[in-house]
Scaffold this motif. Structure first.
Motif, PDB file in Angstrom:
ATOM      1  N   ASP A   1       2.361  -6.438 -23.335  1.00 52.35           N
ATOM      2  CA  ASP A   1       1.183  -6.191 -24.300  1.00 52.35           C
ATOM      3  C   ASP A   1       0.602  -7.923 -24.592  1.00 52.35           C
ATOM      4  N   SER A   2       1.631  -8.798 -24.437  1.00 57.01           N
ATOM      5  CA  SER A   2       1.317 -10.141 -25.034  1.00 57.01           C
ATOM      6  C   SER A   2       0.848 -10.920 -23.618  1.00 57.01           C
ATOM      7  N   LEU A   3       0.559 -10.272 -22.383  1.00 59.30           N
ATOM      8  CA  LEU A   3       0.121 -11.072 -21.443  1.00 59.30           C
ATOM      9  C   LEU A   3      -1.195 -10.347 -20.925  1.00 59.30           C
ATOM     10  N   SER A   4      -2.115 -11.099 -21.172  1.00 59.03           N
ATOM     11  CA  SER A   4      -3.377 -10.950 -20.616  1.00 59.03           C
ATOM     12  C   SER A   4      -3.875 -10.903 -19.164  1.00 59.03           C
ATOM     13  N   GLN A   5      -4.114  -9.712 -18.426  1.00 58.05           N
ATOM     14  CA  GLN A   5      -4.433  -9.639 -17.080  1.00 58.05           C
ATOM     15  C   GLN A   5      -5.624  -9.014 -16.746  1.00 58.05           C
ATOM     16  N   LYS A   6      -6.393  -9.619 -15.942  1.00 55.76           N
ATOM     17  CA  LYS A   6      -7.594  -8.924 -15.546  1.00 55.76           C
ATOM     18  C   LYS A   6      -7.159  -7.800 -14.644  1.00 55.76           C
ATOM     19  N   LYS A   7      -7.999  -6.692 -14.856  1.00 61.84           N
ATOM     20  CA  LYS A   7      -7.662  -5.360 -14.100  1.00 61.84           C
ATOM     21  C   LYS A   7      -8.413  -5.503 -12.838  1.00 61.84           C
ATOM     22  N   MET A   8      -7.480  -5.369 -11.864  1.00 60.15           N
ATOM     23  CA  MET A   8      -8.122  -5.422 -10.388  1.00 60.15           C
ATOM     24  C   MET A   8      -8.151  -4.249  -9.788  1.00 60.15           C
ATOM     25  N   ASP A   9      -9.141  -3.974  -8.738  1.00 59.19           N
ATOM     26  CA  ASP A   9      -9.076  -2.984  -7.938  1.00 59.19           C
ATOM     27  C   ASP A   9      -8.543  -3.068  -6.665  1.00 59.19           C
ATOM     28  N   TYR A  10      -7.248  -2.589  -6.449  1.00 60.99           N
ATOM     29  CA  TYR A  10      -6.599  -2.707  -5.224  1.00 60.99           C
ATOM     30  C   TYR A  10      -6.965  -1.548  -4.221  1.00 60.99           C
ATOM     31  N   SER A  11      -7.389  -0.692  -4.490  1.00 58.49           N
ATOM     32  CA  SER A  11      -7.762   0.319  -3.532  1.00 58.49           C
ATOM     33  C   SER A  11      -8.150   0.085  -2.087  1.00 58.49           C
ATOM     34  N   HIS A  12      -8.962  -0.928  -1.966  1.00 56.88           N
ATOM     35  CA  HIS A  12      -9.422  -1.223  -0.480  1.00 56.88           C
ATOM     36  C   HIS A  12      -8.139  -1.913   0.247  1.00 56.88           C
ATOM     37  N   PHE A  13      -7.110  -2.304  -0.531  1.00 50.28           N
ATOM     38  CA  PHE A  13      -5.858  -2.626   0.265  1.00 50.28           C
ATOM     39  C   PHE A  13      -5.079  -1.441   0.858  1.00 50.28           C
ATOM     40  N   LYS A  14      -5.295  -0.280   0.194  1.00 49.03           N
ATOM     41  CA  LYS A  14      -4.480   0.875   0.512  1.00 49.03           C
ATOM     42  C   LYS A  14      -4.338   1.069   1.797  1.00 49.03           C
ATOM     43  N   PRO A  15      -5.503   1.354   2.584  1.00 50.67           N
ATOM     44  CA  PRO A  15      -5.563   1.798   3.912  1.00 50.67           C
ATOM     45  C   PRO A  15      -4.574   0.887   4.699  1.00 50.67           C
ATOM     46  N   TYR A  16      -4.760  -0.562   4.501  1.00 49.91           N
ATOM     47  CA  TYR A  16      -3.999  -1.323   5.321  1.00 49.91           C
ATOM     48  C   TYR A  16      -2.356  -1.309   5.050  1.00 49.91           C
ATOM     49  N   ILE A  17      -2.031  -1.165   3.886  1.00 51.07           N
ATOM     50  CA  ILE A  17      -1.041  -1.046   3.554  1.00 51.07           C
ATOM     51  C   ILE A  17      -0.211   0.194   4.130  1.00 51.07           C
ATOM     52  N   SER A  18      -1.186   1.324   4.061  1.00 50.94           N
ATOM     53  CA  SER A  18      -0.564   2.610   4.557  1.00 50.94           C
ATOM     54  C   SER A  18      -0.386   2.628   6.246  1.00 50.94           C
ATOM     55  N   ALA A  19      -1.375   1.692   6.963  1.00 49.52           N
ATOM     56  CA  ALA A  19      -1.216   1.731   8.247  1.00 49.52           C
ATOM     57  C   ALA A  19       0.265   0.781   8.362  1.00 49.52           C
ATOM     58  N   GLN A  20       0.662  -0.199   7.642  1.00 51.18           N
ATOM     59  CA  GLN A  20       1.575  -0.919   7.925  1.00 51.18           C
ATOM     60  C   GLN A  20       2.912  -0.054   7.657  1.00 51.18           C
ATOM     61  N   LEU A  21       2.847   0.815   6.619  1.00 57.89           N
ATOM     62  CA  LEU A  21       3.982   1.720   6.179  1.00 57.89           C
ATOM     63  C   LEU A  21       4.515   2.835   7.112  1.00 57.89           C
ATOM     64  N   LYS A  22       3.249   3.145   8.093  1.00 62.54           N
ATOM     65  CA  LYS A  22       3.663   4.208   9.289  1.00 62.54           C
ATOM     66  C   LYS A  22       4.411   3.360  10.468  1.00 62.54           C
ATOM     67  N   LEU A  23       4.295   2.236  10.305  1.00 61.61           N
ATOM     68  CA  LEU A  23       5.470   1.471  11.559  1.00 61.61           C
ATOM     69  C   LEU A  23       6.875   1.783  11.154  1.00 61.61           C
ATOM     70  N   PRO A  24       7.680   2.349  12.193  1.00 62.85           N
ATOM     71  CA  PRO A  24       8.951   2.471  12.087  1.00 62.85           C
ATOM     72  C   PRO A  24       9.620   1.240  11.555  1.00 62.85           C
ATOM     73  N   GLU A  25       9.234  -0.080  12.251  1.00 66.29           N
ATOM     74  CA  GLU A  25      10.201  -1.329  11.922  1.00 66.29           C
ATOM     75  C   GLU A  25       9.890  -1.490  10.467  1.00 66.29           C
ATOM     76  N   ASN A  26       8.736  -1.262   9.617  1.00 64.08           N
ATOM     77  CA  ASN A  26       8.655  -1.688   8.153  1.00 64.08           C
ATOM     78  C   ASN A  26       9.317  -0.502   7.427  1.00 64.08           C
ATOM     79  N   GLN A  27       9.142   0.695   7.989  1.00 64.72           N
ATOM     80  CA  GLN A  27      10.012   1.861   7.135  1.00 64.72           C
ATOM     81  C   GLN A  27      11.549   1.696   7.304  1.00 64.72           C
TER      82      GLN A  27
END
Length: 271
Positions: free
Chosen positions: A199-225
């Motif tokens: 509550d005492s930490l001021s953070q600008k709200k960010m939209d991270y949705s455009h990163f999700k496809p990239y991370i999703s692809a990374q998480l499909k790799l068996p080595e990362n799983q």
């Protein structure tokens, strides 16, 4: 009284009563010795009384430190068990689909496991006793021995948790898992937000949705799983080991508090 003895001594000398004078002299010496012994006894009694008062004060302060230690242990166990629980949630999430499909939930649980807490000993009074040389004020040798062993145990465990945090969380978990997640306030669990007072930490709200496809692809790799699962299992193991040790310390702390209460009672009864 001194004048009376002086006059008597002079009278005996004047009357040349050698035997009587010797008896008087011996009696005077005996009286002086008795007076010295009484003074020493009174001084020893006063010293012992003051030492007992200091001992009770230190024992009460030690007890307060131990009570605080138990309160801290409760917090440590809650946090470590949360790491354990979140790790199990990540494993269950993977088992449901043989992958990591629910990214929002995954991010929350992974983010919480990248935080850490380092064990700290509530040893203010014991440190003061040791550094000042006043540890000998505690006359109960068994209690004193148990206190020394207890705080040595806490010191060892402090070192262990610091190494675990440095090697596991800072050096390995964050390094390997951080690139596979999104770390942001919307992905921090309520327990983490409470600890760091978001509550005492001021953070600008960010939209991270455009990163999700990239991370999703990374998480499909068996080595990362495999990397995530291995790290989560290791984190669970370490947290479980910490909790077991916290439980052991908690039991020892309770026993020490009971021993201190009995010692304070014994000293009070003796006085």
């Amino acid at each position: 009284m001194i004048k009376i003895f002086k006059n008597l001594r002079q009278k005996l000398l004047q009357e040349n009563k050698t035997v009587g004078y010797l008896k008087y002299a011996i009696g005077e010496i005996v009286l002086v010795v008795i007076g010295i012994l009484i003074a020493l006894q009174v001084n020893n009694w006063n010293t012992a009384r003051k030492n007992n008062q200091s001992e009770v004060a230190y024992l009460k302060n030690l007890k307060n430190d131990l009570i605080k230690q138990k309160q801290d242990l409760k917090t440590y166990k809650i946090i470590e068990r949360q790491y354990f629980a979140n790790g199990e949630k990540i494993k269950n999430l993977y088992s449901e689909t043989q992958g990591f499909e629910k990214l929002d939930s995954l991010f929350i649980w992974l983010n919480s496991m990248m935080t850490r807490i380092t064990f700290r000993s509530s040893n203010t009074t014991f440190t003061e006793l040791s550094s000042s040389g006043n540890l000998n004020l505690i006359h109960n040798d068994a209690l004193k021995k148990n206190l020394v062993a207890y705080y040595q145990q806490l010191e060892r465990f402090t070192s262990i948790t610091e190494k675990n945090n440095t090697n596991l969380v800072d050096g390995t978990f964050d390094k390997n898992i951080f690139p596979l997640t999104i770390f942001g306030d919307q992905y921090l669990s309520n327990s983490v937000k409470l600890v760091i007072n978001m509550d005492s930490l001021s953070q600008k709200k960010m939209d991270y949705s455009h990163f999700k496809p990239y991370i999703s692809a990374q998480l499909k790799l068996p080595e990362n799983q495999l990397k995530i699962l291995n790290m989560v299992n290791l984190r669970i193991f370490i947290s479980y080991a910490h909790v077991q040790f916290y439980d052991q310390i908690d039991r020892t702390t309770t026993a020490l508090i009971d021993s201190i209460n009995e010692e304070i009672k014994a000293i009070s009864n003796h006085d």
